[in-house]
Motif scaffolding. Sequence first.
Motif, PDB file in Angstrom:
ATOM      1  N   GLU A 171     -45.065  60.854  -7.367  1.00  0.00           N
ATOM      2  CA  GLU A 171     -45.850  61.506  -6.324  1.00  0.00           C
ATOM      3  C   GLU A 171     -45.096  62.767  -5.915  1.00  0.00           C
ATOM      4  OE1 GLU A 171     -47.581  60.814  -1.783  1.00  0.00           O
ATOM      5  OE2 GLU A 171     -46.709  59.147  -2.904  1.00  0.00           O
ATOM      6  N   GLU A 226     -40.983  67.405  -2.188  1.00  0.00           N
ATOM      7  CA  GLU A 226     -40.442  66.062  -2.364  1.00  0.00           C
ATOM      8  C   GLU A 226     -41.037  65.455  -3.632  1.00  0.00           C
ATOM      9  OE1 GLU A 226     -39.472  64.102   2.006  1.00  0.00           O
ATOM     10  OE2 GLU A 226     -41.439  63.824   1.114  1.00  0.00           O
ATOM     11  N   LEU A 254     -41.310  61.800  -5.362  1.00  0.00           N
ATOM     12  CA  LEU A 254     -41.110  60.364  -5.225  1.00  0.00           C
ATOM     13  C   LEU A 254     -41.337  59.742  -6.598  1.00  0.00           C
ATOM     14  CD1 LEU A 254     -42.397  61.511  -2.396  1.00  0.00           C
ATOM     15  CD2 LEU A 254     -42.383  59.091  -1.779  1.00  0.00           C
ATOM     16  N   THR A 255     -40.301  59.156  -7.151  1.00  0.00           N
ATOM     17  CA  THR A 255     -40.391  58.651  -8.520  1.00  0.00           C
ATOM     18  C   THR A 255     -40.063  57.166  -8.576  1.00  0.00           C
ATOM     19  OG1 THR A 255     -39.447  58.811 -10.738  1.00  0.00           O
ATOM     20  CG2 THR A 255     -38.005  59.436  -8.926  1.00  0.00           C
ATOM     21  N   ILE A 274     -36.750  61.432  -4.307  1.00  0.00           N
ATOM     22  CA  ILE A 274     -36.676  60.175  -3.561  1.00  0.00           C
ATOM     23  C   ILE A 274     -36.951  59.036  -4.523  1.00  0.00           C
ATOM     24  CG2 ILE A 274     -37.693  58.836  -1.681  1.00  0.00           C
ATOM     25  CD1 ILE A 274     -38.482  61.623  -0.464  1.00  0.00           C
ATOM     26  N   GLN A 275     -36.123  58.018  -4.478  1.00  0.00           N
ATOM     27  CA  GLN A 275     -36.234  56.923  -5.436  1.00  0.00           C
ATOM     28  C   GLN A 275     -35.698  55.637  -4.802  1.00  0.00           C
ATOM     29  OE1 GLN A 275     -33.617  57.983  -8.683  1.00  0.00           O
ATOM     30  NE2 GLN A 275     -31.861  58.295  -7.365  1.00  0.00           N
ATOM     31  N   ARG A 301     -41.360  53.448   0.199  1.00  0.00           N
ATOM     32  CA  ARG A 301     -41.719  54.852   0.033  1.00  0.00           C
ATOM     33  C   ARG A 301     -42.357  55.120  -1.329  1.00  0.00           C
ATOM     34  NH1 ARG A 301     -37.172  58.868   2.199  1.00  0.00           N
ATOM     35  NH2 ARG A 301     -39.048  60.151   2.359  1.00  0.00           N
ATOM     36  N   ILE A 302     -41.937  54.365  -2.329  1.00  0.00           N
ATOM     37  CA  ILE A 302     -42.456  54.568  -3.686  1.00  0.00           C
ATOM     38  C   ILE A 302     -43.521  53.516  -3.955  1.00  0.00           C
ATOM     39  CG2 ILE A 302     -41.851  54.844  -6.111  1.00  0.00           C
ATOM     40  CD1 ILE A 302     -40.306  56.702  -4.208  1.00  0.00           C
ATOM     41  N   THR A 350     -43.844  63.308 -13.416  1.00  0.00           N
ATOM     42  CA  THR A 350     -43.571  64.361 -12.434  1.00  0.00           C
ATOM     43  C   THR A 350     -44.247  65.667 -12.840  1.00  0.00           C
ATOM     44  OG1 THR A 350     -41.437  63.354 -11.892  1.00  0.00           O
ATOM     45  CG2 THR A 350     -41.742  65.664 -11.293  1.00  0.00           C
ATOM     46  N   THR A 391     -50.425  62.559  -7.232  1.00  0.00           N
ATOM     47  CA  THR A 391     -49.808  61.373  -7.822  1.00  0.00           C
ATOM     48  C   THR A 391     -50.223  61.268  -9.282  1.00  0.00           C
ATOM     49  OG1 THR A 391     -49.821  60.179  -5.720  1.00  0.00           O
ATOM     50  CG2 THR A 391     -49.615  58.855  -7.711  1.00  0.00           C
TER      51      THR A 391
END
Length: 788
Positions: free
Chosen positions: A491, A501, A503-504, A535-536, A541-542, A560, A629
Amino acid sequence: MNIPASSVKFGQSVKRQEDGRFLRGKGKYVDDMILPGQLYAAFARSPMAHARITGIDLDDAAAMPGVRRILTGRDLVDAGLPALPAGWAIFSTDGEPQKIGVRNAIATDRVRYVGEPVALVVAETLAQARDAAEAVMVDYEDLPVAVDVLDAVADGAPLLHDEIAGNCAFDWDIGDSAAVDAAFDKAAHRVSLTLRNNRLIPNAIEPRAINAQWDAGSEELTVFLTHQNPIGMRMFYAAAFGLAAEHKLRMVSPDVGGGFGSKAHNYPEELAVTFASKMVDGPLKWTADRSEAFLTDAHGRDHLTEVELALDADGKFLALRADTLANVGGYMSSSGSLVPTYMYSTMLSGQYAIPAIHARVRAIYTNTCPVDAYRGAGRPEAAYVVERIVDVAARELGIDPAEIRRRNFITEFPYQTPVVYEYDSGDYEKTLNAALELGDYGGFAARKADSQARGKLRGIGLAAYVEACGIGPSAKLAKLGGGAGMWESAEVRVHPVGTVEILTGAHSHGQGHATTFAQVASDRFGVPIENISVIQGDTSRIQAGTGTYGSRASVGMSATLRACDQIIAKAKKIAAHLMQVEYDAVEFDEGIFSSKDTNVTLAFPEVAFAAHAASGFPTDEIEPGLVATSFFDPPEFTYPAGVYVCEVEIDPDTGTVEVASFCAADDFGNVANPMIVEGQVHGGVTQGIGQALWENAMYDPETGQLMSASFMDYGMPRAQGVPEYKLEFACTPSPSNPLGMKGCGEAGAIGSPPAVINAVCNALGVRHVDMPATPEKIWRLCQEREQG
């Protein structure tokens, strides 16, 4: 608006963004976390390799200061904790499913390796928990042990699991045995070899750790743990604990100090601690000490293989046959059945056009720590088998080792091997030529003469490896026995000021994802890399993902990239309204939106601000904000390959092997960050040299005690033991992902062990030396050489 400076490119060497906080001691690790009301766990462990538990006395331990509770295996089973599952469905050749011995988180009635947990102590301090664990008294009835696969399959061998005859979990094969037999019947030359791939102990810098907290009010469970796939663990733990609502379970894996596969498994300790956190009033933390890591972190490798190669009169390969006994330890670990089957046997074609291949694999239970995936996971074992038998064939047929490889290379791609995989792309002769030039192969004779003049023995060895990376294609993996998809998600969020950001669902444990994933967005958006955060590792969050192992950066980074492209497509719509031009007239390059229909240009941050202000475009047609996403499931694995050239110099008086030079030519497809890739190759090659020369997990055959249970006894590579490496990257992009990447994290550990052993054998003039080629082993061979 003040437009930030330049972006960085995909493919550019950029210093790692995460290293600053690591060097300042600002990393966030599970063992650093102390939660309000923190409680501590310690395990009482079996000192016996094989024994029945006839009694457990907890009275003295329970009465010790600070002890809150002591749990036995029976307590956990009675409370509803299920046994650990094996993660891969393998069937024997006769169609029988693999035989899995029941593995509870804590042993109930029998132990099968030294270090198996027999009780869990919960106390107010770590010292109190450890003291009480030592006070747990367990009565054992000693049973016979079998630590070597040959002992475990011998007539009359002790059965580790009474219901599993011959200690054999499965007897599996792959390939065309009839075609192989026919090829051997007509072969002009047949070469055979028996070899061992020694057992390794991972020992990451950061030991395994977990801190679990159950909130009875909200019925939510939060687990901080050192793991390579926290999102996958959430699914498993939710099922194990009967949590119908998976979102009630939060898994957080912050910074992880090394994994290499050893932190990708389901372990009994983490399962027991998490379950126990529901049974005690407070968060519960356990961190393995180094002795526990040696005894209980899943070990790697440990194969015994008989391999045969059939060749025609011109040295062309006709067929390969391999028969492997794979030691899986006392229990079948998460991927314990996958590694010696679809991760090992399917790679036995190597870089060669071998028309027929057949491999038989028997997985054998022994009284040792369970074995699972470890850096390369099956691919190093396959490369070692193939590259050793090729070198022996070259010697016995009188063909130069480089020439016999060149003569048999695959030259057209895609290439369907006889054992499942279809290689995507490559130019094996190109990497061979690069490696030979890098290593000055033609000048070896002069260097050998110089060594001889100094009373030393010098040898040169080649190894040509290929591996399957980018673990991904879910449909193919399902056909091979996998139970879960291996896609990856991303995301991408653009903030109003143009910062980003990512998010992976991938997870870094040293690979530099905070840099390379950010490079993808920096290149696509024209945003400075310092304005991008990755962020991972936090399921709150993911949304989804499957972690990192098997060089899966190509999968996560492709997700990504796709999300970035979705953002750009939407941003162009917004820019078109702002510039009052048609969408098709908008161009985006180097962070600037422009159109030849107007002299107006907009920088990416300006469009990002406009997307959030939502006043310059119709929001009934275009939603405000810039968020996208993407899920990426690759159509095929990727297949990095390379050729390594190693030179060693041996002192016959001491048996010491010096790696005089090591040259690596690798094809990783498109490389995201050459500086990071070079570091990963350095680490992998060093690890492989360590396996070839020093590392070895040794068990006492009589007692099953681990004799290499500390760094005092387990040899590790050190800086003074390796040379300055010479590297070169070739590139044939992979068609299996939009970035053309192949993967690099495991390559060095795959190609280096056979290169080193080939060099050692060349120096000594012997047919074979099993790893590790320790000074004592080499000294004895030198003495035999002088005497005979």
